[in-house]
Write an enzyme that holds these catalytic residues in place. Structure first.
Site, PDB file in Angstrom:
ATOM      1  N   CYS A   1       1.969   3.810  -3.333  1.00 21.06           N
ATOM      2  CA  CYS A   1       1.687   2.413  -2.956  1.00 21.06           C
ATOM      3  C   CYS A   1       0.209   2.202  -2.648  1.00 21.06           C
ATOM      4  CB  CYS A   1       2.559   2.004  -1.777  1.00 21.06           C
ATOM      5  SG  CYS A   1       2.305   2.995  -0.295  1.00 21.06           S
TER       6      CYS A   1
ATOM      7  N   ASP B   1       3.650   8.328  -0.261  1.00 31.43           N
ATOM      8  CA  ASP B   1       2.939   7.406   0.629  1.00 31.43           C
ATOM      9  C   ASP B   1       2.175   8.280   1.631  1.00 31.43           C
ATOM     10  OD1 ASP B   1       2.165   5.206   2.191  1.00 31.43           O
ATOM     11  OD2 ASP B   1       4.124   4.964   3.150  1.00 31.43           O
TER      12      ASP B   1
ATOM     13  N   ARG C   1       1.301  -9.535   8.282  1.00 33.01           N
ATOM     14  CA  ARG C   1       1.283  -8.066   8.355  1.00 33.01           C
ATOM     15  C   ARG C   1       1.073  -7.689   9.803  1.00 33.01           C
ATOM     16  NH1 ARG C   1      -1.751  -3.539   4.719  1.00 33.01           N
ATOM     17  NH2 ARG C   1       0.010  -4.141   3.418  1.00 33.01           N
TER      18      ARG C   1
ATOM     19  N   ARG D   1       1.599  -5.983  -7.585  1.00 33.45           N
ATOM     20  CA  ARG D   1       1.720  -6.696  -6.304  1.00 33.45           C
ATOM     21  C   ARG D   1       1.501  -8.193  -6.529  1.00 33.45           C
ATOM     22  NH1 ARG D   1       0.979  -4.036  -1.598  1.00 33.45           N
ATOM     23  NH2 ARG D   1       1.799  -6.003  -0.800  1.00 33.45           N
TER      24      ARG D   1
ATOM     25  N   HIS E   1       8.326  -2.704   4.004  1.00 32.15           N
ATOM     26  CA  HIS E   1       7.239  -3.238   3.173  1.00 32.15           C
ATOM     27  C   HIS E   1       7.878  -3.834   1.912  1.00 32.15           C
ATOM     28  CE1 HIS E   1       3.362  -3.995   1.683  1.00 32.15           C
ATOM     29  NE2 HIS E   1       2.875  -2.777   1.526  1.00 32.15           N
TER      30      HIS E   1
ATOM     31  N   GLN F   1       5.901  -4.563  -1.465  1.00 32.44           N
ATOM     32  CA  GLN F   1       5.516  -3.368  -2.214  1.00 32.44           C
ATOM     33  C   GLN F   1       6.668  -2.871  -3.077  1.00 32.44           C
ATOM     34  OE1 GLN F   1       2.338  -1.553  -2.070  1.00 32.44           O
ATOM     35  NE2 GLN F   1       3.296  -0.791  -3.938  1.00 32.44           N
TER      36      GLN F   1
HETATM   37  N1   CP Z   1      -0.059  -0.885  -0.606  1.00 29.49           N
HETATM   38  C1   CP Z   1      -0.606  -1.764   0.271  1.00 29.49           C
HETATM   39  O1   CP Z   1       0.094  -2.524   0.956  1.00 29.49           O
HETATM   40  O2   CP Z   1      -1.954  -1.732   0.286  1.00 29.49           O
HETATM   41  P1   CP Z   1      -2.904  -2.463   1.357  1.00 29.49           P
HETATM   42  O3   CP Z   1      -2.640  -1.800   2.682  1.00 29.49           O
HETATM   43  O4   CP Z   1      -4.281  -2.229   0.847  1.00 29.49           O
HETATM   44  O5   CP Z   1      -2.535  -3.905   1.402  1.00 29.49           O
HETATM   45  N1  NVA Z   2       3.325   3.506   5.219  1.00 29.39           N
HETATM   46  C1  NVA Z   2       2.008   2.950   4.999  1.00 29.39           C
HETATM   47  C2  NVA Z   2       2.031   1.977   3.890  1.00 29.39           C
HETATM   48  C3  NVA Z   2       0.673   1.445   3.521  1.00 29.39           C
HETATM   49  C4  NVA Z   2       0.715   0.441   2.421  1.00 29.39           C
HETATM   50  C5  NVA Z   2       1.494   2.314   6.271  1.00 29.39           C
HETATM   51  O1  NVA Z   2       2.264   1.612   6.948  1.00 29.39           O
HETATM   52  O2  NVA Z   2       0.332   2.514   6.614  1.00 29.39           O
END
Ligand code: CP
Ligand code: NVA
Length: 306
Positions: free
Chosen positions: A256, A217, A100, A284, A127, A130
Protein backbone atom coordinates in the site's frame (compact mmCIF):
# COMPACT_ATOMS: atom_id res chain seq x y z
CA UNK A 1 -23.81 7.49 1.84
CA UNK A 2 -20.69 6.96 3.93
CA UNK A 3 -17.66 4.74 3.52
CA UNK A 4 -16.57 4.08 7.09
CA UNK A 5 -15.17 0.56 6.78
CA UNK A 6 -15.08 -2.57 4.66
CA UNK A 7 -16.73 -4.29 7.62
CA UNK A 8 -19.86 -2.23 7.04
CA UNK A 9 -19.88 -2.76 3.29
CA UNK A 10 -21.00 -5.72 1.18
CA UNK A 11 -19.97 -7.74 -1.87
CA UNK A 12 -22.55 -5.91 -3.99
CA UNK A 13 -21.25 -2.48 -2.95
CA UNK A 14 -17.64 -3.45 -3.54
CA UNK A 15 -18.38 -4.95 -6.97
CA UNK A 16 -20.39 -1.88 -7.94
CA UNK A 17 -17.60 0.50 -6.86
CA UNK A 18 -14.92 -1.50 -8.67
CA UNK A 19 -16.93 -1.56 -11.91
CA UNK A 20 -17.46 2.19 -11.64
CA UNK A 21 -13.78 2.75 -10.81
CA UNK A 22 -12.72 0.80 -13.90
CA UNK A 23 -15.11 2.86 -16.01
CA UNK A 24 -13.89 6.16 -14.55
CA UNK A 25 -10.29 5.07 -15.11
CA UNK A 26 -10.95 4.16 -18.75
CA UNK A 27 -12.71 7.46 -19.44
CA UNK A 28 -10.53 9.77 -17.34
CA UNK A 29 -10.48 13.23 -18.89
CA UNK A 30 -13.42 12.42 -21.18
CA UNK A 31 -16.37 12.01 -18.81
CA UNK A 32 -18.70 14.97 -18.81
CA UNK A 33 -20.67 14.19 -15.65
CA UNK A 34 -19.61 16.33 -12.69
CA UNK A 35 -21.46 14.80 -9.74
CA UNK A 36 -19.74 17.07 -7.20
CA UNK A 37 -20.38 20.32 -9.11
CA UNK A 38 -21.16 23.12 -6.67
CA UNK A 39 -19.94 21.11 -3.69
CA UNK A 40 -17.11 21.81 -1.27
CA UNK A 41 -15.47 18.89 0.51
CA UNK A 42 -13.26 19.00 3.61
CA UNK A 43 -10.25 16.71 3.95
CA UNK A 44 -9.42 16.49 7.65
CA UNK A 45 -6.20 14.64 8.45
CA UNK A 46 -4.52 14.13 11.81
CA UNK A 47 -1.88 11.79 10.30
CA UNK A 48 0.57 12.22 7.41
CA UNK A 49 -0.39 11.23 3.88
CA UNK A 50 0.88 11.41 0.32
CA UNK A 51 -1.32 9.10 -1.78
CA UNK A 52 -4.61 9.54 0.05
CA UNK A 53 -4.47 13.30 0.27
CA UNK A 54 -3.39 13.83 -3.34
CA UNK A 55 -5.81 11.28 -4.80
CA UNK A 56 -8.77 12.75 -2.91
CA UNK A 57 -7.86 16.33 -3.81
CA UNK A 58 -7.47 15.44 -7.49
CA UNK A 59 -10.53 13.18 -7.50
CA UNK A 60 -12.86 15.74 -5.94
CA UNK A 61 -11.70 18.39 -8.42
CA UNK A 62 -12.08 16.04 -11.40
CA UNK A 63 -15.66 15.35 -10.30
CA UNK A 64 -16.41 19.08 -10.28
CA UNK A 65 -16.08 19.82 -6.56
CA UNK A 66 -13.91 22.18 -4.53
CA UNK A 67 -11.76 20.93 -1.71
CA UNK A 68 -10.18 22.30 1.44
CA UNK A 69 -7.43 20.46 3.28
CA UNK A 70 -7.46 20.85 7.07
CA UNK A 71 -4.71 19.36 9.17
CA UNK A 72 -5.55 19.05 12.84
CA UNK A 73 -3.30 22.01 13.57
CA UNK A 74 -5.29 24.18 11.16
CA UNK A 75 -8.50 23.75 13.11
CA UNK A 76 -9.55 23.79 16.75
CA UNK A 77 -9.68 19.98 16.79
CA UNK A 78 -5.94 20.17 17.44
CA UNK A 79 -6.66 22.26 20.57
CA UNK A 80 -9.18 19.80 21.91
CA UNK A 81 -12.49 20.86 20.37
CA UNK A 82 -14.60 17.68 20.38
CA UNK A 83 -15.13 15.82 17.13
CA UNK A 84 -18.90 16.08 17.47
CA UNK A 85 -18.74 19.89 17.63
CA UNK A 86 -16.34 20.02 14.68
CA UNK A 87 -18.74 17.71 12.81
CA UNK A 88 -21.81 19.84 13.53
CA UNK A 89 -20.06 22.99 12.31
CA UNK A 90 -18.63 21.45 9.14
CA UNK A 91 -21.88 19.62 8.47
CA UNK A 92 -23.64 22.96 8.13
CA UNK A 93 -21.13 24.29 5.63
CA UNK A 94 -19.48 21.60 3.50
CA UNK A 95 -21.01 18.78 1.48
CA UNK A 96 -18.77 15.90 2.45
CA UNK A 97 -15.72 15.00 4.52
CA UNK A 98 -12.74 12.71 4.11
CA UNK A 99 -11.13 11.90 7.46
CA UNK A 100 -7.81 10.30 8.42
CA UNK A 101 -7.31 9.84 12.13
CA UNK A 102 -6.58 7.33 14.90
CA UNK A 103 -9.84 6.28 16.50
CA UNK A 104 -12.51 4.69 14.28
CA UNK A 105 -15.14 6.04 16.64
CA UNK A 106 -14.15 9.59 15.63
CA UNK A 107 -15.07 8.86 12.01
CA UNK A 108 -18.32 7.20 13.09
CA UNK A 109 -19.15 10.18 15.33
CA UNK A 110 -18.26 12.65 12.60
CA UNK A 111 -20.65 10.94 10.18
CA UNK A 112 -23.41 10.90 12.78
CA UNK A 113 -23.06 14.48 14.02
CA UNK A 114 -22.30 16.12 10.67
CA UNK A 115 -25.03 14.41 8.66
CA UNK A 116 -22.88 14.74 5.52
CA UNK A 117 -21.24 11.95 3.51
CA UNK A 118 -18.12 10.86 5.37
CA UNK A 119 -15.26 8.76 4.06
CA UNK A 120 -12.70 6.96 6.21
CA UNK A 121 -9.30 7.77 4.73
CA UNK A 122 -7.56 5.52 7.31
CA UNK A 123 -8.01 4.93 10.99
CA UNK A 124 -6.20 2.54 13.32
CA UNK A 125 -9.11 0.18 12.65
CA UNK A 126 -9.40 0.08 8.86
CA UNK A 127 -8.21 1.51 5.54
CA UNK A 128 -11.19 0.86 3.25
CA UNK A 129 -10.15 3.14 0.36
CA UNK A 130 -6.85 1.32 0.05
CA UNK A 131 -8.53 -2.06 -0.16
CA UNK A 132 -10.76 -0.88 -3.02
CA UNK A 133 -7.65 0.18 -4.95
CA UNK A 134 -5.94 -3.11 -4.15
CA UNK A 135 -8.91 -5.14 -5.35
CA UNK A 136 -9.07 -3.09 -8.55
CA UNK A 137 -5.39 -3.86 -9.12
CA UNK A 138 -5.94 -7.59 -8.58
CA UNK A 139 -8.81 -7.52 -11.07
CA UNK A 140 -6.62 -5.75 -13.62
CA UNK A 141 -3.61 -8.01 -13.11
CA UNK A 142 -5.18 -11.40 -12.44
CA UNK A 143 -8.74 -11.02 -13.73
CA UNK A 144 -10.23 -11.36 -10.23
CA UNK A 145 -9.87 -13.39 -7.07
CA UNK A 146 -11.87 -16.54 -7.73
CA UNK A 147 -9.60 -19.54 -7.05
CA UNK A 148 -6.78 -17.19 -6.04
CA UNK A 149 -4.91 -17.34 -2.77
CA UNK A 150 -4.24 -13.92 -1.27
CA UNK A 151 -1.75 -13.41 1.53
CA UNK A 152 -1.25 -10.55 3.94
CA UNK A 153 2.14 -10.69 5.61
CA UNK A 154 3.11 -8.19 8.30
CA UNK A 155 1.16 -6.80 11.23
CA UNK A 156 -1.90 -9.05 11.16
CA UNK A 157 -3.71 -6.84 13.64
CA UNK A 158 -3.57 -3.49 11.85
CA UNK A 159 -5.86 -1.41 9.65
CA UNK A 160 -4.76 -3.05 6.39
CA UNK A 161 -5.05 -6.63 7.58
CA UNK A 162 -8.49 -5.96 9.05
CA UNK A 163 -9.80 -4.39 5.85
CA UNK A 164 -8.38 -7.36 3.92
CA UNK A 165 -10.11 -9.83 6.23
CA UNK A 166 -13.52 -8.20 5.77
CA UNK A 167 -13.01 -8.07 2.00
CA UNK A 168 -12.18 -11.78 2.04
CA UNK A 169 -15.29 -12.54 4.05
CA UNK A 170 -17.63 -10.71 1.66
CA UNK A 171 -15.90 -11.59 -1.62
CA UNK A 172 -15.22 -15.15 -0.47
CA UNK A 173 -11.59 -15.49 -1.50
CA UNK A 174 -8.93 -17.45 0.36
CA UNK A 175 -6.89 -15.14 2.60
CA UNK A 176 -3.93 -16.22 4.72
CA UNK A 177 -2.61 -13.74 7.28
CA UNK A 178 0.96 -14.35 8.46
CA UNK A 179 2.27 -12.46 11.48
CA UNK A 180 4.14 -12.96 14.73
CA UNK A 181 1.87 -14.50 17.38
CA UNK A 182 1.34 -11.24 19.26
CA UNK A 183 0.46 -9.42 16.02
CA UNK A 184 -2.34 -11.75 14.95
CA UNK A 185 -5.97 -10.75 15.49
CA UNK A 186 -7.55 -12.00 18.70
CA UNK A 187 -9.83 -15.03 18.93
CA UNK A 188 -12.69 -12.67 19.72
CA UNK A 189 -12.03 -10.71 16.56
CA UNK A 190 -11.95 -13.88 14.46
CA UNK A 191 -15.22 -15.02 16.01
CA UNK A 192 -16.71 -11.64 15.14
CA UNK A 193 -15.33 -11.92 11.59
CA UNK A 194 -16.72 -15.42 11.23
CA UNK A 195 -14.95 -16.19 7.94
CA UNK A 196 -13.62 -19.75 7.59
CA UNK A 197 -11.84 -18.72 4.36
CA UNK A 198 -9.51 -16.46 6.43
CA UNK A 199 -6.67 -18.37 8.08
CA UNK A 200 -3.99 -17.16 10.46
CA UNK A 201 -0.46 -18.47 10.74
CA UNK A 202 2.85 -17.49 12.28
CA UNK A 203 4.67 -19.21 9.40
CA UNK A 204 5.26 -16.89 6.42
CA UNK A 205 6.39 -19.77 4.18
CA UNK A 206 3.19 -21.71 4.84
CA UNK A 207 1.19 -18.59 3.98
CA UNK A 208 3.17 -17.91 0.80
CA UNK A 209 2.79 -21.47 -0.51
CA UNK A 210 0.98 -21.38 -3.89
CA UNK A 211 -0.09 -17.75 -3.27
CA UNK A 212 -1.18 -15.55 -6.16
CA UNK A 213 -1.05 -12.24 -4.28
CA UNK A 214 1.50 -11.31 -1.63
CA UNK A 215 0.49 -8.17 0.14
CA UNK A 216 2.53 -6.38 2.78
CA UNK A 217 2.55 -3.16 4.78
CA UNK A 218 4.80 -1.36 7.23
CA UNK A 219 5.58 -3.24 10.43
CA UNK A 220 4.89 -0.17 12.56
CA UNK A 221 1.82 1.83 11.60
CA UNK A 222 1.48 5.57 12.10
CA UNK A 223 1.31 6.24 15.80
CA UNK A 224 3.57 3.27 16.63
CA UNK A 225 6.87 4.95 15.72
CA UNK A 226 9.69 3.97 18.08
CA UNK A 227 8.15 0.63 19.13
CA UNK A 228 11.43 -1.17 18.48
CA UNK A 229 10.47 -4.25 20.50
CA UNK A 230 7.45 -4.77 18.25
CA UNK A 231 9.48 -4.15 15.09
CA UNK A 232 12.05 -6.74 16.18
CA UNK A 233 9.39 -9.47 16.02
CA UNK A 234 9.12 -9.18 12.23
CA UNK A 235 12.62 -10.28 11.13
CA UNK A 236 11.39 -13.44 9.37
CA UNK A 237 8.33 -11.76 7.82
CA UNK A 238 10.15 -9.85 5.10
CA UNK A 239 8.85 -10.13 1.53
CA UNK A 240 12.02 -11.14 -0.29
CA UNK A 241 13.15 -13.30 -3.20
CA UNK A 242 13.39 -16.46 -1.09
CA UNK A 243 9.83 -16.13 0.24
CA UNK A 244 8.45 -15.61 -3.25
CA UNK A 245 9.92 -18.94 -4.47
CA UNK A 246 7.03 -20.59 -2.59
CA UNK A 247 4.33 -18.65 -4.47
CA UNK A 248 2.39 -19.61 -7.59
CA UNK A 249 4.27 -18.84 -10.82
CA UNK A 250 1.94 -15.98 -11.80
CA UNK A 251 2.00 -14.23 -8.41
CA UNK A 252 1.91 -10.47 -7.93
CA UNK A 253 3.22 -8.37 -5.02
CA UNK A 254 1.24 -5.49 -3.54
CA UNK A 255 2.31 -2.83 -1.05
CA UNK A 256 0.00 0.00 0.00
CA UNK A 257 3.06 2.27 0.49
CA UNK A 258 4.96 4.01 1.94
CA UNK A 259 7.52 1.18 1.91
CA UNK A 260 10.51 0.76 4.15
CA UNK A 261 13.03 -1.05 1.99
CA UNK A 262 14.98 -3.91 3.60
CA UNK A 263 12.38 -4.03 6.35
CA UNK A 264 8.98 -5.42 5.25
CA UNK A 265 10.14 -5.70 1.60
CA UNK A 266 13.53 -5.78 -0.06
CA UNK A 267 14.60 -3.12 -2.55
CA UNK A 268 15.02 -5.91 -5.13
CA UNK A 269 11.44 -7.17 -4.82
CA UNK A 270 9.86 -3.73 -4.60
CA UNK A 271 11.61 -2.67 -7.81
CA UNK A 272 10.83 -5.99 -9.54
CA UNK A 273 7.12 -5.45 -8.81
CA UNK A 274 7.13 -1.66 -9.11
CA UNK A 275 4.77 -1.67 -12.11
CA UNK A 276 2.09 -3.38 -10.05
CA UNK A 277 2.75 -1.45 -6.84
CA UNK A 278 2.58 1.97 -8.49
CA UNK A 279 -0.46 0.93 -10.54
CA UNK A 280 -1.98 0.05 -7.15
CA UNK A 281 -1.10 3.55 -5.91
CA UNK A 282 -2.65 5.19 -8.98
CA UNK A 283 -5.78 3.12 -8.49
CA UNK A 284 -6.42 5.03 -5.26
CA UNK A 285 -7.58 7.91 -7.47
CA UNK A 286 -9.95 5.83 -9.59
CA UNK A 287 -11.39 3.82 -6.70
CA UNK A 288 -12.03 6.93 -4.61
CA UNK A 289 -13.61 8.77 -7.54
CA UNK A 290 -16.07 5.87 -7.70
CA UNK A 291 -16.84 6.30 -3.99
CA UNK A 292 -17.26 10.07 -4.42
CA UNK A 293 -19.37 9.74 -7.58
CA UNK A 294 -21.73 7.43 -5.75
CA UNK A 295 -22.55 10.07 -3.17
CA UNK A 296 -26.19 10.90 -3.71
CA UNK A 297 -26.33 14.61 -4.69
CA UNK A 298 -29.90 14.92 -3.42
CA UNK A 299 -28.83 13.69 -0.03
CA UNK A 300 -25.98 16.19 -0.09
CA UNK A 301 -28.26 19.01 -1.16
CA UNK A 302 -30.32 18.48 1.96
CA UNK A 303 -27.32 19.74 3.87
CA UNK A 304 -26.49 22.63 1.56
CA UNK A 305 -26.57 26.10 3.02
CA UNK A 306 -28.07 28.83 0.87
N1 CP B 1 -1.28 4.04 1.22
C1 CP B 1 -1.57 5.25 1.77
O1 CP B 1 -2.64 5.44 2.37
O2 CP B 1 -0.62 6.17 1.57
P1 CP B 1 -0.54 7.62 2.27
O3 CP B 1 -0.31 7.36 3.73
O4 CP B 1 0.61 8.29 1.60
O5 CP B 1 -1.83 8.32 2.05
N1 NVA C 1 -0.74 0.40 8.37
C1 NVA C 1 -0.22 1.63 7.81
C2 NVA C 1 -0.88 1.94 6.53
C3 NVA C 1 -0.31 3.14 5.83
C4 NVA C 1 -1.00 3.47 4.55
C5 NVA C 1 -0.38 2.76 8.80
O1 NVA C 1 -1.45 2.86 9.42
O2 NVA C 1 0.55 3.53 8.98
Amino acid sequence: MNLLSIEQSSAQQIDYLLDLAADLKATRGAHKSKPLAGQTWAIIFTKASTRTRVSFEVGIRELGGSVMFLSKNDIQLGRGEPIKDTARVLGSMVHGAVIRTYDQQDVVDFAQFSGIPTINALTDEEHPCQILADLLTIREKLGGWNDKKIVFIGDGDNNMSRSWMWAAKYLEFELAVAAPESCLPSEDYMTHLNAPNVTLTTDPVEAAKDAHVINTDVWLSMGQEGQTAKEALFGSYQVNAELLTHCADDHIVLHCLPAYREKEITEEILELHADTIFQQAENRLHAQKAVLARIDPIDSLLHTNP
